[in-house]
Motif scaffolding. Structure first.
Motif, PDB file in Angstrom:
ATOM      1  N   SER A 100      28.020 -27.213   0.096  1.00 58.21           N
ATOM      2  CA  SER A 100      27.516 -26.023   0.776  1.00 58.21           C
ATOM      3  C   SER A 100      27.568 -26.151   2.298  1.00 58.21           C
ATOM      4  O   SER A 100      27.198 -25.212   3.016  1.00 58.21           O
ATOM      5  N   GLY A 101      27.989 -27.326   2.785  1.00 54.05           N
ATOM      6  CA  GLY A 101      28.086 -27.547   4.227  1.00 54.05           C
ATOM      7  C   GLY A 101      26.758 -27.783   4.908  1.00 54.05           C
ATOM      8  O   GLY A 101      26.661 -27.679   6.138  1.00 54.05           O
ATOM      9  N   LYS A 102      25.726 -28.119   4.146  1.00 55.67           N
ATOM     10  CA  LYS A 102      24.386 -28.291   4.709  1.00 55.67           C
ATOM     11  C   LYS A 102      23.922 -29.750   4.760  1.00 55.67           C
ATOM     12  O   LYS A 102      22.790 -30.024   5.188  1.00 55.67           O
ATOM     13  N   LEU A 103      24.765 -30.682   4.332  1.00 58.86           N
ATOM     14  CA  LEU A 103      24.353 -32.091   4.301  1.00 58.86           C
ATOM     15  C   LEU A 103      24.172 -32.622   5.716  1.00 58.86           C
ATOM     16  O   LEU A 103      25.047 -32.469   6.571  1.00 58.86           O
ATOM     17  N   GLN A 104      23.010 -33.255   5.962  1.00 55.91           N
ATOM     18  CA  GLN A 104      22.718 -33.893   7.238  1.00 55.91           C
ATOM     19  C   GLN A 104      22.171 -35.287   6.982  1.00 55.91           C
ATOM     20  O   GLN A 104      21.729 -35.605   5.871  1.00 55.91           O
TER      21      GLN A 104
END
Length: 433
Positions: A100-104
């Motif tokens: 989802s492109g939200k990994l931090q």
């Protein structure tokens, strides 16, 4: 064939569990390795990647005291299945965030802490399960086989993870991890029977706090075991600082990079495999304590100095091989000492106490290693005159501070081995082992 059957007599169930759990460990290690590279590329900080390991070890150290008491009360197989499943769900969470492109990086700290909690409960159950599945005369052989599988994981992790990461990305590494978990879960759930024992059934009548106190009392009355654990705690402090510094050294040095980090890590796996094969087939030594100290002294006195003073991959790889080839000898003999000296009905509690005392230095070491590199050693080396002795020894530019730290770790590790080698309580373990 008859000789092989005799060699591995009574180990059929253990071998099935060992092989599938080793495959699952490979998948998990690949994910951890890939995430370390991902985190370092995001932040470029040794402390950032070190904190990933700290978050994994913190619950392991803080809660191990109670985890062993629970392990002795609970069914070993169910405990392993539940913990592995919850850990797999956390891996799924990483995959979802990534896609989802939200990994931090901060997400990884929380997920690693949760996985550390699951490992805290699962490992004592797994250790006792090995004892229950293994004839006493096969303890050294099973310890050697476990060391072999761990070594194979160390060898294959950087090779496979780097390949998959390069061609298909981080998501493919995680999917491989989940596939290996599925294979191990099905095998354990449907094909492995782990026996119980009367003592374990009786231990369920005790409160968790009382069970934990019994584990602590056992260590208090067994000075040799406890002092050996303290020795390993001191070694783990040095070793975890080594682990924290390795990416900073090899990813930053001239001639280094991701492939070189993978190559050096693979060399540690090769060395471990060679040592594990040797220890799986040789007879028990006359002095297990002497083997433990000599193996660690050789390791500490070689690898750290070659990493500190070397400037080329061949020197770094040589150091990795020399530093790791004797570690299976140390691990198997220590494992055999613990299994022979600690009653099986107490092993879950005692192993958990061991985890707390032996491994509490690991998160400290990771923190110290990351902090010293980023804020002490690297700035210190950058401020040295160009023709100074330290620059001649450790070089210039980013990575020279990590090299200087490795030199200090080599000295500290060797002195630790020499100091504890004189402890008479540890040598007393030879009397009954």
């Amino acid at each position: 064939m008859n000789n092989l059957k005799q060699l591995f007599r009574g180990l059929h169930t253990f071998i099935l569990l060992w092989a599938t759990q080793g495959l699952s460990t490979l998948g998990s290690s690949m994910t951890s390795y890939a995430l370390i590279i991902w985190a370092y590329e995001q932040k470029g900080s040794a402390l950032t990647t070190a904190l990933l390991s700290v978050s994994s070890y913190a619950p392991y150290v803080l809660l191990s005291i109670f985890a062993g008491a629970l392990s002795d009360r609970w069914d070993k197989k169910r405990t392993m299945l539940v913990c592995d499943t919850l850990a797999a769900l956390s891996t799924v969470t990483v995959l979802v965030l990534l896609l989802s492109g939200k990994l931090q990086v901060r997400h990884l700290y929380l997920i690693n802490a949760f996985n550390g909690l699951m490992n805290t409960v699962q490992q004592p159950a797994s250790d006792v399960a090995v004892t229950l599945l293994t004839p006493k005369e096969q303890y050294q052989r099973t310890a050697g086989m476990r060391a072999f599988s761990n070594s194979l994981v160390t060898l294959l992790t950087p090779v496979i993870a780097t390949t998959v990461l390069s061609f298909w990305g981080l998501s493919a590494v995680i999917i491989f991890d989940l596939a290996t978990f599925t294979a191990a879960f099905i095998t354990l759930a449907f094909f492995i029977h782990i026996p119980d024992c009367v003592q374990n059934r009786q231990s369920r009548q005790l409160s968790v706090w009382k069970s934990a106190r019994e584990g602590l009392a056992y260590l208090r009355n067994s000075r040799g075991i406890f002092n050996l654990i303290l020795f390993m705690a001191a070694i783990n402090l040095t070793a975890s600082m080594y682990e924290a510094a390795l990416p900073a050294l090899l990813l930053s040095r001239s001639g280094g990079g991701e492939s070189i980090l993978g190559l050096v890590t693979a060399c540690t796996g090769i060395a471990n495999i060679l040592g594990s094969i040797i220890v799986s087939f040789i007879p028990a030594p006359k002095s297990r304590v002497r083997v433990i100290f000599n193996a660690l002294l050789f390791s500490m006195s070689t690898e750290n100095f070659l990493l500190a003073l070397g400037r080329t991959p061949i020197v770094w790889c040589t150091g990795a091989i020399l530093g790791w080839i004797t570690l299976p000898l140390m691990n198997t003999n220590m494992d055999a000492l613990f299994r022979l000296r600690i009653p099986v009905e107490m092993q879950g509690r005692v192993y958990s106490m061991r985890n707390t005392f032996q491994f509490f230095t690991i998160p400290l070491g990771y923190l110290m290693g990351g902090f010293l590199i980023d804020y002490v050693m690297e700035p210190f080396m950058q401020s040295r005159p160009e023709r100074s002795l330290l620059v001649t020894l450790f070089g210039t530019g980013k990575g020279s501070g990590a090299a200087a730290l490795y030199f200090l770790l080599g000295v500290a590790g060797a002195l630790t081995c020499i100091f504890f080698r004189k402890n008479k309580h540890i040598w007393d373990l030879e009397k009954d082992s």
